[in-house]
Design an enzyme around this catalytic site. Sequence first.
Site, PDB file in Angstrom:
ATOM      1  N   ASN A  34       0.819  -1.220   0.000  1.00  0.00           N
ATOM      2  CA  ASN A  34       0.000   0.000   0.000  1.00  0.00           C
ATOM      3  C   ASN A  34       0.849   1.266   0.000  1.00  0.00           C
ATOM      4  OD1 ASN A  34      -2.451  -1.476   0.155  1.00  0.00           O
ATOM      5  ND2 ASN A  34      -2.202  -1.692   2.366  1.00  0.00           N
ATOM      6  N   HIS A 123     -14.409  -2.214   5.591  1.00  0.00           N
ATOM      7  CA  HIS A 123     -13.232  -2.938   6.082  1.00  0.00           C
ATOM      8  C   HIS A 123     -13.541  -3.677   7.380  1.00  0.00           C
ATOM      9  CE1 HIS A 123      -9.126  -3.355   7.837  1.00  0.00           C
ATOM     10  NE2 HIS A 123      -8.818  -3.580   6.573  1.00  0.00           N
ATOM     11  N   GLU A 165     -16.396   3.477   3.166  1.00  0.00           N
ATOM     12  CA  GLU A 165     -15.028   3.819   2.800  1.00  0.00           C
ATOM     13  C   GLU A 165     -15.074   4.743   1.589  1.00  0.00           C
ATOM     14  OE1 GLU A 165     -12.068   0.603   2.666  1.00  0.00           O
ATOM     15  OE2 GLU A 165     -13.627  -0.733   3.426  1.00  0.00           O
ATOM     16  N   SER A 169     -10.874  -1.213  -0.379  1.00  0.00           N
ATOM     17  CA  SER A 169      -9.556  -1.835  -0.455  1.00  0.00           C
ATOM     18  C   SER A 169      -9.516  -3.085  -1.312  1.00  0.00           C
ATOM     19  CB  SER A 169      -9.059  -2.182   0.950  1.00  0.00           C
ATOM     20  OG  SER A 169      -9.953  -3.075   1.595  1.00  0.00           O
ATOM     21  N   ASP A 194     -14.169   6.244   6.073  1.00  0.00           N
ATOM     22  CA  ASP A 194     -12.802   5.727   6.227  1.00  0.00           C
ATOM     23  C   ASP A 194     -12.019   6.097   4.962  1.00  0.00           C
ATOM     24  OD1 ASP A 194     -10.457   4.310   6.458  1.00  0.00           O
ATOM     25  OD2 ASP A 194     -11.399   2.398   6.942  1.00  0.00           O
ATOM     26  N   HIS A 197      -7.461   4.428   2.084  1.00  0.00           N
ATOM     27  CA  HIS A 197      -6.816   4.242   0.782  1.00  0.00           C
ATOM     28  C   HIS A 197      -6.935   5.476  -0.110  1.00  0.00           C
ATOM     29  CE1 HIS A 197      -5.809  -0.026   1.266  1.00  0.00           C
ATOM     30  NE2 HIS A 197      -6.897  -0.070   2.002  1.00  0.00           N
ATOM     31  N   LYS A 228      -0.130   3.763   4.885  1.00  0.00           N
ATOM     32  CA  LYS A 228      -0.256   3.388   3.479  1.00  0.00           C
ATOM     33  C   LYS A 228       0.497   4.420   2.635  1.00  0.00           C
ATOM     34  CE  LYS A 228      -4.459   0.731   4.234  1.00  0.00           C
ATOM     35  NZ  LYS A 228      -4.434   0.776   5.715  1.00  0.00           N
TER      36      LYS A 228
END
Length: 379
Positions: A34, A123, A165, A169, A194, A197, A228
């Site tokens: 990541n 997640h 998110e 992911s 979230d 990423h 990440k």
Amino acid sequence: MQADFLSDRLEKRQQSGLSRQLKVAGTLIDFCSNDYLGLARSTALKNAIRHLDDAHPAALTGATGSRLLAGHTQLADEVEQELAMFYHTESALVFNSGYDANIGLLASLPQRGDTLITDELIHASMIDGARLSYATRLRFRHNDLTDLEQQLQQPRTGQAFVAVESVYSMDGDLAPLTDIVKLCDQYHAFLLVDEAHATGVFGPQGEGLVVALGLQERVLARVHTFGKALGVHGAAVVGPALLSQYLINFARSFIYTTALPPHSLLAMQAAHRFVQQHREPQQLIQAHIRNFQALIQEYLPDTHWTDSQSPIQCLIIPGNETCRQAALTAQQAGFDIRAILSPTVPAGQERIRICLHAFNTPAELQALIHILQQASQFN
């Protein structure tokens, strides 16, 4: 005392083909991690962290306790103020990891009598936080606005919260945040996002997808993780000042854990200053995403990929064994890519997960596409 039940459970996992093992990263070309901007391997960032360390000679090696006991410092205050400014909000509260942040946020914010509505693909850390909450939990189909609205229309007595998110992911796709915010406004629900990423990748300086879309005033809480794209460690929940005060009082994963040591706080500070001063890695990763997708269209037009606009690109190859063999073909050719198998993803949606990075070269992208032509033959 022999714990034979452990052996029995592990043997069943082994027989199912889903046994996990720790594996030291080798010398393969990285299309797995990541580390999207390459900051974890950046000598310049390492030197910046060392410089901040040298500027704080009186800093302790460890935190010595929780933030509510001996672990709170002026440095922590300073870093959180900088994070709040970076993420265009009133306050930031540092957690030891993104997992801790999601656990603390989702377990403490929705209370008994409230309703927590989550995307079905959130997640594991958000799922675990939701399980610890006493709120009523509802799920909506992934990125399905119609289904979300139906859940928001359910009768309720307390507050409603929606948890998503910004970048998922396992698919790499983006949440339709603008439309989700509109629904939350319409049905008086609070949105939790979230940004794990998206941090470092989206936004003018890497502030995440919420800021990129100008929605920061309409989202109650965002979780930004730093392990990440930012190449360091830790996380923060950002939002209104009142939210930070609430979490200090109610988030058990904040209250009952030893604080991060000064070095970790300085690394966070250095990483955020670094991305503000160096825009090239973010520009490179966006260029790689465009180039990789163009190569897919040219060389792999008949393959099935998830709908991703992020560095996470996923080639769907149904079947655990088939997908595993395809990944092995790429690994034997020198590319570190991994198979994501069911039940981590639904059966039939097994995939090779590819992470693009600013440090990958155009030649590596081209070579990987040619290897994927061979691997896709397993499909």
